[in-house]
Design a protein around this motif. Structure first.
Motif, PDB file in Angstrom:
ATOM      1  N   TYR A  77      22.167   6.514  -7.616  1.00  0.00           N
ATOM      2  CA  TYR A  77      20.823   6.771  -7.093  1.00  0.00           C
ATOM      3  C   TYR A  77      20.378   5.637  -6.191  1.00  0.00           C
ATOM      4  CZ  TYR A  77      15.662   7.013  -7.328  1.00  0.00           C
ATOM      5  OH  TYR A  77      14.328   7.034  -7.037  1.00  0.00           O
ATOM      6  N   MET A  78      19.929   6.017  -5.015  1.00  0.00           N
ATOM      7  CA  MET A  78      19.366   5.023  -4.114  1.00  0.00           C
ATOM      8  C   MET A  78      17.903   5.377  -3.904  1.00  0.00           C
ATOM      9  SD  MET A  78      20.621   4.115  -0.306  1.00  0.00           S
ATOM     10  CE  MET A  78      19.604   3.163   0.800  1.00  0.00           C
ATOM     11  N   PRO A  79      16.987   4.610  -4.478  1.00  0.00           N
ATOM     12  CA  PRO A  79      15.574   4.966  -4.381  1.00  0.00           C
ATOM     13  C   PRO A  79      15.015   4.729  -2.981  1.00  0.00           C
ATOM     14  CG  PRO A  79      15.834   2.910  -5.554  1.00  0.00           C
ATOM     15  CD  PRO A  79      17.205   3.412  -5.276  1.00  0.00           C
ATOM     16  N   GLN A  80      13.900   5.389  -2.732  1.00  0.00           N
ATOM     17  CA  GLN A  80      13.232   5.269  -1.439  1.00  0.00           C
ATOM     18  C   GLN A  80      12.746   3.828  -1.241  1.00  0.00           C
ATOM     19  OE1 GLN A  80      10.162   8.139  -1.271  1.00  0.00           O
ATOM     20  NE2 GLN A  80       9.750   7.847   0.873  1.00  0.00           N
ATOM     21  N   ILE A  81      12.057   3.330  -2.270  1.00  0.00           N
ATOM     22  CA  ILE A  81      11.638   1.933  -2.235  1.00  0.00           C
ATOM     23  C   ILE A  81      12.241   1.291  -3.478  1.00  0.00           C
ATOM     24  CG2 ILE A  81       9.673   0.351  -2.233  1.00  0.00           C
ATOM     25  CD1 ILE A  81       8.044   2.962  -1.347  1.00  0.00           C
ATOM     26  N   GLY A  82      13.283   0.497  -3.280  1.00  0.00           N
ATOM     27  CA  GLY A  82      13.950  -0.117  -4.424  1.00  0.00           C
ATOM     28  C   GLY A  82      13.050  -1.204  -5.008  1.00  0.00           C
ATOM     29  N   ARG A  83      12.898  -1.186  -6.322  1.00  0.00           N
ATOM     30  CA  ARG A  83      12.100  -2.242  -6.953  1.00  0.00           C
ATOM     31  C   ARG A  83      12.973  -2.905  -8.013  1.00  0.00           C
ATOM     32  NH1 ARG A  83       6.495  -0.742  -8.814  1.00  0.00           N
ATOM     33  NH2 ARG A  83       7.564   0.660 -10.241  1.00  0.00           N
ATOM     34  N   TYR A  84      13.216  -4.179  -7.842  1.00  0.00           N
ATOM     35  CA  TYR A  84      14.130  -4.877  -8.746  1.00  0.00           C
ATOM     36  C   TYR A  84      13.464  -6.130  -9.290  1.00  0.00           C
ATOM     37  CZ  TYR A  84      17.285  -1.744  -6.416  1.00  0.00           C
ATOM     38  OH  TYR A  84      17.858  -0.609  -5.915  1.00  0.00           O
ATOM     39  N   PRO A  85      13.929  -6.600 -10.459  1.00  0.00           N
ATOM     40  CA  PRO A  85      13.375  -7.843 -11.007  1.00  0.00           C
ATOM     41  C   PRO A  85      13.494  -8.967  -9.982  1.00  0.00           C
ATOM     42  CG  PRO A  85      14.877  -6.829 -12.574  1.00  0.00           C
ATOM     43  CD  PRO A  85      14.961  -6.019 -11.334  1.00  0.00           C
ATOM     44  N   GLY A  86      12.376  -9.580  -9.633  1.00  0.00           N
ATOM     45  CA  GLY A  86      12.336 -10.524  -8.526  1.00  0.00           C
ATOM     46  C   GLY A  86      13.059 -11.832  -8.769  1.00  0.00           C
TER      47      GLY A  86
ATOM     48  N   TYR B  67       4.086  -4.805 -17.987  1.00  0.00           N
ATOM     49  CA  TYR B  67       3.663  -4.315 -16.671  1.00  0.00           C
ATOM     50  C   TYR B  67       4.517  -4.929 -15.566  1.00  0.00           C
ATOM     51  CZ  TYR B  67      -0.268  -1.741 -18.471  1.00  0.00           C
ATOM     52  OH  TYR B  67      -1.017  -0.824 -19.133  1.00  0.00           O
ATOM     53  N   ASN B  68       4.788  -6.219 -15.680  1.00  0.00           N
ATOM     54  CA  ASN B  68       5.590  -6.862 -14.645  1.00  0.00           C
ATOM     55  C   ASN B  68       7.040  -6.399 -14.662  1.00  0.00           C
ATOM     56  OD1 ASN B  68       3.364  -8.215 -13.831  1.00  0.00           O
ATOM     57  ND2 ASN B  68       3.887 -10.139 -14.830  1.00  0.00           N
ATOM     58  N   ALA B  69       7.464  -5.865 -15.799  1.00  0.00           N
ATOM     59  CA  ALA B  69       8.864  -5.436 -15.896  1.00  0.00           C
ATOM     60  C   ALA B  69       9.040  -3.991 -15.458  1.00  0.00           C
ATOM     61  CB  ALA B  69       9.367  -5.613 -17.322  1.00  0.00           C
ATOM     62  N   ALA B  70       8.015  -3.408 -14.843  1.00  0.00           N
ATOM     63  CA  ALA B  70       8.104  -1.992 -14.449  1.00  0.00           C
ATOM     64  C   ALA B  70       9.367  -1.714 -13.632  1.00  0.00           C
ATOM     65  CB  ALA B  70       6.866  -1.591 -13.664  1.00  0.00           C
ATOM     66  N   GLU B  71       9.676  -2.618 -12.701  1.00  0.00           N
ATOM     67  CA  GLU B  71      10.859  -2.430 -11.840  1.00  0.00           C
ATOM     68  C   GLU B  71      12.131  -2.466 -12.677  1.00  0.00           C
ATOM     69  OE1 GLU B  71       8.869  -5.167 -11.231  1.00  0.00           O
ATOM     70  OE2 GLU B  71       7.755  -4.528  -9.460  1.00  0.00           O
ATOM     71  N   ASP B 146      -2.297   1.604 -15.442  1.00  0.00           N
ATOM     72  CA  ASP B 146      -3.170   0.670 -14.750  1.00  0.00           C
ATOM     73  C   ASP B 146      -3.106  -0.702 -15.439  1.00  0.00           C
ATOM     74  OD1 ASP B 146      -5.140  -0.679 -13.516  1.00  0.00           O
ATOM     75  OD2 ASP B 146      -6.736   0.786 -13.883  1.00  0.00           O
ATOM     76  N   LYS B 147      -2.594  -1.680 -14.696  1.00  0.00           N
ATOM     77  CA  LYS B 147      -2.367  -2.997 -15.287  1.00  0.00           C
ATOM     78  C   LYS B 147      -3.676  -3.641 -15.760  1.00  0.00           C
ATOM     79  CE  LYS B 147      -0.023  -7.292 -14.049  1.00  0.00           C
ATOM     80  NZ  LYS B 147       0.753  -7.961 -13.012  1.00  0.00           N
ATOM     81  N   ALA B 148      -4.724  -3.550 -14.920  1.00  0.00           N
ATOM     82  CA  ALA B 148      -5.998  -4.187 -15.272  1.00  0.00           C
ATOM     83  C   ALA B 148      -6.559  -3.578 -16.547  1.00  0.00           C
ATOM     84  CB  ALA B 148      -6.992  -4.035 -14.135  1.00  0.00           C
ATOM     85  N   ARG B 149      -6.479  -2.247 -16.634  1.00  0.00           N
ATOM     86  CA  ARG B 149      -6.999  -1.593 -17.829  1.00  0.00           C
ATOM     87  C   ARG B 149      -6.158  -1.962 -19.054  1.00  0.00           C
ATOM     88  NH1 ARG B 149      -7.256   4.774 -18.045  1.00  0.00           N
ATOM     89  NH2 ARG B 149      -8.615   4.602 -16.243  1.00  0.00           N
ATOM     90  N   GLY B 150      -4.857  -2.032 -18.858  1.00  0.00           N
ATOM     91  CA  GLY B 150      -3.961  -2.392 -19.951  1.00  0.00           C
ATOM     92  C   GLY B 150      -4.269  -3.776 -20.504  1.00  0.00           C
ATOM     93  N   ILE B 151      -4.449  -4.734 -19.592  1.00  0.00           N
ATOM     94  CA  ILE B 151      -4.689  -6.101 -20.053  1.00  0.00           C
ATOM     95  C   ILE B 151      -6.049  -6.208 -20.741  1.00  0.00           C
ATOM     96  CG2 ILE B 151      -4.985  -8.489 -19.296  1.00  0.00           C
ATOM     97  CD1 ILE B 151      -2.893  -7.841 -17.114  1.00  0.00           C
ATOM     98  N   SER B 152      -7.057  -5.508 -20.193  1.00  0.00           N
ATOM     99  CA  SER B 152      -8.357  -5.601 -20.873  1.00  0.00           C
ATOM    100  C   SER B 152      -8.305  -4.911 -22.233  1.00  0.00           C
ATOM    101  CB  SER B 152      -9.495  -5.071 -20.008  1.00  0.00           C
ATOM    102  OG  SER B 152      -9.109  -3.915 -19.352  1.00  0.00           O
ATOM    103  N   THR B 153      -7.532  -3.833 -22.346  1.00  0.00           N
ATOM    104  CA  THR B 153      -7.368  -3.207 -23.667  1.00  0.00           C
ATOM    105  C   THR B 153      -6.707  -4.188 -24.633  1.00  0.00           C
ATOM    106  OG1 THR B 153      -6.984  -1.150 -22.495  1.00  0.00           O
ATOM    107  CG2 THR B 153      -6.594  -1.113 -24.854  1.00  0.00           C
ATOM    108  N   ALA B 154      -5.700  -4.904 -24.139  1.00  0.00           N
ATOM    109  CA  ALA B 154      -5.003  -5.872 -24.998  1.00  0.00           C
ATOM    110  C   ALA B 154      -5.982  -6.931 -25.506  1.00  0.00           C
ATOM    111  CB  ALA B 154      -3.859  -6.524 -24.228  1.00  0.00           C
ATOM    112  N   ILE B 155      -6.838  -7.425 -24.601  1.00  0.00           N
ATOM    113  CA  ILE B 155      -7.808  -8.440 -25.014  1.00  0.00           C
ATOM    114  C   ILE B 155      -8.764  -7.849 -26.047  1.00  0.00           C
ATOM    115  CG2 ILE B 155      -9.733  -9.892 -24.236  1.00  0.00           C
ATOM    116  CD1 ILE B 155      -8.248 -10.181 -21.586  1.00  0.00           C
TER     117      ILE B 155
END
Lengths: 238, 255
Positions: A77-86, B67-71, B146-155
């Protein structure tokens, strides 16, 4: 190789896909085209299992794939916008993805060299330009030599040279009997590659035909014009 | 799953926040032990660290991390991996990293200075607190995009268990002081992991003056050892139940 039966997907009230039926065979390069927001990416994500449909079946190599994971071994799979751990470097990312699939015996690393990535392997993902990220996505899609390649806007953002290299790679894959599914809204780019066209509109498939048949029916030489004239004649009928 | 765990651990260990957390815990415990000549007093002050600081840092860190690990999650989910293993990998990775920080920061000075039984109980509750609030953080992050909502829920989750819950209990106690509500109060305590941990620590420390109403009831009702096991069992449920619900949610999530 891929069979989609009666697929429905809603996001809240918005119906992104409705009543999708699709059969795709190996050895073909299929263009999935349509206007922005017509559900192309959602359909692709359903095939991958990233999006879970509410209704319907997806069979990949004859096996039901919804809620399963093993079929993803056959998919690149090649995504449209690749998002990877920075914080990973390109080399670390490739290494990690490889480690996650230990059962794989051989790798296809041709693109690492041909796209000129081998000289920047130590760069961090967060420092890469959009085009370079696209190249990394392409490398990862081809890395495991999968039977099915799903490429979401593969050439968008790539320079002409890299885009040509990628196209040749795709052509080779089709010749090897793989199934390649490409989405794009720039049809002229795909002209030489594509053997079948699937046209989507508002979450539905409007048209699914082999290219030679399209060309014959319309008398046009260009794929984009052929599709356009079919759509116009359809509207005319309605 | 082990491979996912490894990469999550590696990723977190690099983050400055966890290193800062370890250092702050270490600073707090070393300075408390060197300031107080009676180590039991220092342990009591550290109890508050375990009951308030640990949950706060843990729940916020794990929510933000998810949230930051979404990618990262998206990348993993397009590989032939089970969603459940991905989620479990993240839970274990986060827990392992935060528990390691706790053991290094708080555990070492405790084992050196405090009496062993006390150190063990404080460290165990600290670890339970970490696991519970990682589990809650994962649940919060699975519920909204929604990250902002998630973090405020956590708090809010932290605020509720650390402060508001006790207030509500107190209110109930005064409102219904004419009725025999002891058993109800014991039942209600099960709904706050922070209270359960407090009781667990105080049962062990045996300082009745600080036990509080619910703690005293607990002891009265179950007796010390039995009370400890019941509290521990309930804490385990606090790890398992939010994790179960978040896993259920993640299995069906659109990425």
């Amino acid at each position: 190789m891929i069979e989609v039966v009666n697929l429905h997907k809603k996001f809240g009230k918005f119906s992104a896909l409705s009543n999708i039926h699709l059969v795709l065979e190996a050895g073909h390069c299929i263009a999935l085209v349509g206007p922005n927001g017509c559900g192309k990416t959602t359909l692709i994500k359903c095939l991958l299992g990233l999006v879970v449909p509410q209704q319907g079946q997806i069979l990949i190599r004859g096996q039901a794939s919804i809620h399963q994971h093993s079929h993803r071994a056959y998919l690149g799979y090649m995504p449209q916008i690749g998002r990877y751990p920075g914080n990973l470097s390109i080399a670390q990312l490739i290494e990690m993805v490889r480690n996650l699939r230990p059962q794989q015996a051989h790798y296809d690393e041709e693109l690492i060299d041909s796209l000129g990535i081998s000289s920047i392997l130590s760069k961090k993902m967060s420092s890469l330009s959009g085009g370079t990220i696209q190249k990394v996505s392409a490398i990862l899609a081809f890395l495991f030599d999968p039977d099915i390649l799903i490429l979401d806007e593969p050439t968008a953002g790539l320079d002409p040279l890299s885009s040509e290299i990628l196209k040749q790679k795709i052509e080779k894959a089709v010749k090897q009997g793989k199934l390649v599914l490409i989405t794009s809204h720039i049809l002229s780019e795909l002209d030489e590659l594509v053997t079948e066209v699937v046209f989507m509109q508002e979450g539905q498939i409007v048209l699914h035909r082999p290219v030679h048949q399209l060309i014959k029916e319309t008398g046009e030489t260009k794929l984009s014009k052929a599709i356009l004239s079919i759509l116009q004649s359809k509207e005319h009928h309605e | 799953m082990n491979r996912i765990l490894k990469y999550v651990m590696l990723d977190i260990v690099k983050s400055k926040l966890v290193i800062g957390y370890t250092l702050i815990l270490a600073l707090l415990s070393w300075s408390l032990f060197s300031l107080e000549d009676n180590s039991a007093k220092a342990v009591l002050s550290l109890t508050n660290v375990v009951l308030l600081v640990v949950p706060l840092v843990t729940v916020i860190f794990s929510t933000i991390y998810m949230y930051n690990a979404a990618e990262f999650i998206e990348l993993l989910a397009s590989q032939p991996l089970k969603r459940v293993s991905i989620w479990t990998g993240f839970f274990l990775g986060l827990s392992a990293a935060l528990v390691t920080a706790l053991i290094l920061g708080l555990g070492l000075p405790l084992l050196l200075y405090a009496d062993f039984a006390m150190a063990a109980v404080l460290l165990t509750t600290g670890i339970m607190m970490s696991l519970i609030f990682v589990s809650l953080g994962l649940w919060v992050s699975s519920m909204t995009r929604d990250k902002a909502r998630g973090i405020s829920t956590a708090i809010f989750v932290w605020l509720f268990f650390a402060v508001l819950f006790d207030g509500l209990m107190l209110l109930l106690l005064f409102q219904f002081s004419d009725y025999p509500i002891e058993k109800t109060m014991i039942g209600l305590t099960a709904f706050s992991p922070v209270d359960l941990c407090r009781i667990l620590i105080l049962l062990q420390l045996d300082v009745s003056a600080l036990m509080g109403f619910t703690g005293a009831l607990f002891r009265d009702f179950f007796g010390s050892t039995k009370g400890e096991w019941v509290a521990f069992g309930l804490l385990t449920l606090w790890v398992v139940i939010p994790f179960y619900f978040s896993t259920k949610k993640f299995r069906l999530k659109d990425l």
